[in-house]
Design a protein around this motif. Structure first.
Motif, PDB file in Angstrom:
ATOM      1  N   LYS A 168       0.831  -1.204   0.000  1.00  0.00           N
ATOM      2  CA  LYS A 168       0.000   0.000   0.000  1.00  0.00           C
ATOM      3  C   LYS A 168       0.869   1.259   0.000  1.00  0.00           C
ATOM      4  O   LYS A 168       0.574   2.234  -0.711  1.00  0.00           O
ATOM      5  N   GLU A 169       1.913   1.248   0.810  1.00  0.00           N
ATOM      6  CA  GLU A 169       2.815   2.396   0.858  1.00  0.00           C
ATOM      7  C   GLU A 169       3.470   2.631  -0.497  1.00  0.00           C
ATOM      8  O   GLU A 169       3.601   3.774  -0.959  1.00  0.00           O
ATOM      9  N   GLN A 226       2.250   1.646  -3.441  1.00  0.00           N
ATOM     10  CA  GLN A 226       1.214   2.084  -4.377  1.00  0.00           C
ATOM     11  C   GLN A 226       0.937   3.584  -4.238  1.00  0.00           C
ATOM     12  O   GLN A 226       0.740   4.291  -5.233  1.00  0.00           O
ATOM     13  N   GLU A 227       0.944   4.064  -3.004  1.00  0.00           N
ATOM     14  CA  GLU A 227       0.730   5.493  -2.795  1.00  0.00           C
ATOM     15  C   GLU A 227       1.838   6.313  -3.443  1.00  0.00           C
ATOM     16  O   GLU A 227       1.584   7.354  -4.071  1.00  0.00           O
ATOM     17  N   GLU A 272      -4.019   3.249  -6.712  1.00  0.00           N
ATOM     18  CA  GLU A 272      -4.971   3.023  -5.632  1.00  0.00           C
ATOM     19  C   GLU A 272      -4.348   2.078  -4.608  1.00  0.00           C
ATOM     20  O   GLU A 272      -3.763   1.066  -4.975  1.00  0.00           O
ATOM     21  N   GLU A 273      -4.516   2.413  -3.323  1.00  0.00           N
ATOM     22  CA  GLU A 273      -3.860   1.644  -2.250  1.00  0.00           C
ATOM     23  C   GLU A 273      -4.713   0.444  -1.865  1.00  0.00           C
ATOM     24  O   GLU A 273      -5.493   0.472  -0.900  1.00  0.00           O
TER      25      GLU A 273
END
Length: 418
Positions: A218-219, A221-222, A227-228
């Motif tokens: 997620k980090e 992707q950000e 999109e996370e």
């Protein structure tokens, strides 16, 4: 009267061998190998002593009984014939031993002990090795593409679909599924290794995709504008062994791409040589084998066969289908890479060592005699006389041939063709 081919009279009682009136080109090229009847092996040379009788009558009779002939290279073993033909029978010349009066060979040489190497030379193309095609797995519109020659490193966008990047990561396992919580395998470990190399932490690099892995994803992707979700969708990353160089574009910006469509091709960054061999030369294509590469400026560098593949060209029009062996030769050290950097694309020569024989007895190919009963021999010269000794031949290379047999030792003097 002396025999035109041997330079001395034929022996009494030898069987006549008629020389063909029309020689083939191969026979004409074989002027270094002579033929003798089996009765001469181990015996003194004809002409070494007087046999008595009428010289004129005996000479005419002997001429009718035997004419020495030159034997075609086809009589050699297949490998030996090819090697001998390629080098043109270039041998060493020794001092004349008085063939005109004594019947000794016109030239002599000595048996030497050395190593032989059967070297095969092939044409190669210096570039960046084999090109790899990147296929799209995310349907949409291509919104950004790199230029040919651009270099892409880990974590950077290889291209964009719908304004979202497809990222290059390093690894040998191709992306084949979505990577998400609960998935296990070497492709998960490959992803985690890349995340760690890019500076993301909080997870263990192993084959398990855990909640900690998802948080790191997620980090990531950000940071790249995605999109996370914590899931790496199939097609969002492309794995390659290392940095890549864009070799060509297979699609256009603003073009639509579907599942499995070609997007671009890429290579590695290091220079490599691509070689195409005939199927009959497959014995040369051994992964890990060392070769030498001669660059356009005649400098010679080392290489190693890294990839071997079979390429089948389908039939087109009047052309029949063909099969080739394609090799990728890596330039194995910094010196080789530096020397090759001067050339973006160039034709080079690649030398393969097909076979080697160390510390063997050798003579020039032109010292061989073809014996009428089969096999080969040499004319041994000693104490002003000579005799024929049968030999076993081995490797043919560099104008010489490996021999062994009774009475053959290093330093033995043998006759040679003119």
């Amino acid at each position: 009267m002396k025999n035109e081919a041997t330079g001395h009279p034929p022996a009494v009682g030898e069987t006549a061998v008629e020389e063909p009136l029309n020689r083939t080109p191969t026979e004409e090229a074989s002027t270094s190998v002579r033929e003798y009847s089996s009765g001469t092996v181990g015996a003194p040379l004809p002409g070494a002593e007087d046999t008595g009788g009428s010289r004129a009558t005996g000479s005419r009779r002997r001429r009718r009984r035997r004419r020495a002939v030159l034997v075609a290279l086809a009589a050699l073993t297949a490998g030996g014939a090819v090697a001998a033909a390629a080098i043109g029978f270039s041998g060493e010349s020794g001092a004349s031993d008085g063939a005109g009066s004594s019947g000794l060979p016109p030239n002599t040489t000595r048996v030497t002990r050395q190593s032989l190497a059967d070297v095969h030379r092939a044409d190669g193309i210096l570039g960046y090795g084999q090109s790899v095609t990147a296929f799209g797995r995310l349907p949409g519109t291509i919104t950004a593409m790199p230029e040919t020659g651009d270099r892409i490193a880990r974590g950077k966008a290889l291209y964009e679909v719908d304004n979202r990047p497809v990222i290059l990561l390093y690894g040998s396992v191709p992306a084949y599924r979505a990577l998400k919580d609960g998935v296990e395998g070497p492709d998960v470990q490959q992803l985690e290794r890349n995340l760690s190399a890019l500076g993301y932490t909080g997870f263990t690099v192993d084959e398990e995709f855990t909640d900690a892995t998802a948080d790191a994803v997620k980090e990531w992707q950000e940071d790249i504008g995605l999109e996370e979700t914590g899931t790496v969708d199939l097609g969002r990353v492309v794995f390659a062994p290392g940095k890549v160089r864009i070799d060509g574009q297979e699609a256009e910006v603003s073009g639509q791409i579907g599942q499995g469509g070609k997007v671009l091709s890429y290579t590695g960054l290091e220079k490599a040589v691509t070689v195409e061999l005939e199927v009959a030369e497959q014995r040369l294509a051994k992964e890990g084998s060392t070769v030498t590469v001669t660059l356009p400026d005649e400098s010679v560098v080392k290489g190693r066969i890294e990839e071997v593949s079979t390429v089948i060209e389908p039939a087109t029009g009047q052309e029949e289908a063909s099969t080739k062996i394609e090799l990728v030769v890596a330039l194995t050290d910094r010196k080789a890479q530096k020397a090759a950097d001067a050339y973006a694309l160039a034709s080079v020569n690649v030398d393969f060592v097909a076979q080697t024989r160390k510390d063997v007895l050798t003579v020039p190919v032109s010292a061989l005699l073809a014996l009428a009963e089969g096999g080969f021999g040499v004319e041994v010269v000693k104490d002003g006389t000579s005799s024929y000794a049968a030999v076993t031949t081995g490797l043919f290379a560099d104008g010489r041939v490996e021999i062994s047999g009774g009475g053959i030792a290093e330093g033995t003097t043998v006759g040679m063709a003119k």
